[in-house]
Design a protein around this motif. Structure first.
Motif, short mmCIF file in Angstrom:
data_model
loop_
_atom_site.label_atom_id
_atom_site.label_comp_id
_atom_site.label_asym_id
_atom_site.label_seq_id
_atom_site.Cartn_x
_atom_site.Cartn_y
_atom_site.Cartn_z
N THR A 71 58.41 13.50 -3.89
CA THR A 71 58.24 14.26 -2.61
C THR A 71 57.18 15.46 -2.66
O THR A 71 56.93 15.81 -4.03
CB THR A 71 59.57 15.05 -1.94
N ASP A 106 55.09 12.52 7.29
CA ASP A 106 56.28 12.41 8.17
C ASP A 106 57.08 11.05 8.26
O ASP A 106 57.86 10.64 8.65
CB ASP A 106 55.91 12.78 9.48
N ASP A 107 56.35 10.14 7.39
CA ASP A 107 56.66 8.65 7.27
C ASP A 107 57.37 8.24 5.99
O ASP A 107 56.43 8.36 4.83
CB ASP A 107 55.44 7.80 7.67
N ARG A 108 58.52 7.95 5.68
CA ARG A 108 59.08 7.64 4.54
C ARG A 108 58.65 6.19 3.90
O ARG A 108 59.36 5.73 2.99
CB ARG A 108 60.54 7.80 4.75
N ARG A 109 58.30 5.47 4.89
CA ARG A 109 57.92 4.02 4.52
C ARG A 109 56.62 3.97 3.28
O ARG A 109 56.03 5.05 3.07
CB ARG A 109 57.22 3.19 5.61
N SER A 110 57.03 2.90 2.50
CA SER A 110 55.94 3.05 1.33
C SER A 110 54.59 2.46 1.79
O SER A 110 54.08 1.25 1.77
CB SER A 110 56.34 2.08 0.29
N ASP A 143 50.91 9.05 -0.38
CA ASP A 143 51.26 8.49 0.65
C ASP A 143 50.52 8.78 1.90
O ASP A 143 49.84 9.72 1.85
CB ASP A 143 52.65 9.12 1.03
#
Length: 122
Positions: free
Chosen positions: A52, A103-107, A99
């Motif tokens: 992160t 705000d988007d946790r998708r790969s 990334d």
């Protein structure tokens, strides 16, 4: 121009260690999560690890868990992958990725480095 540059790859014997580096430029590095992705010969892309923006959380693929450590130094715009106890199956081109959306946790990755070759062989 947004750019990621990997370095530190090379040839190492099984059981050995390498440390990969990824230096970023052209964007606010500390705003984004970063990832390592690899591609072994004849294989598809495999996600390896993620970190992160503030290094509060790290994530690892089962195949490397306990052997690799991801880290970052935001003051230097650099991410690292410490690789220990290397195995033949770790042989791959290793890519640094950014990334798309904090705000988007998708790969979802919008920037890739050129890759650095890691070869584990006796």
């Amino acid at each position: 121009e947004v750019q990621l540059v990997e370095s530190g790859g090379g040839v190492v014997q099984p059981g050995g260690s390498l440390r990969l580096s990824c230096t970023a430029s052209g964007f606010t590095f500390h705003d984004y999560a970063m990832n390592w992705v690899r591609q072994a010969p004849g294989k598809g892309l495999e996600w390896v690890s993620a970190i992160t923006w503030n290094a509060a959380s790290t994530y690892y693929a089962d195949s490397i868990k306990g052997r690799f450590t991801i880290s970052r130094d935001n003051a230097k715009n650099t991410m690292y992958l410490q690789m220990n106890s290397l195995k033949s199956e770790d042989t791959a081109v290793y890519y640094c990725t950014k990334d798309l959306d904090p705000d988007d946790r998708r790969s979802l990755y919008d920037v890739w480095g050129q890759g650095t070759q890691v070869t584990v062989s006796s």
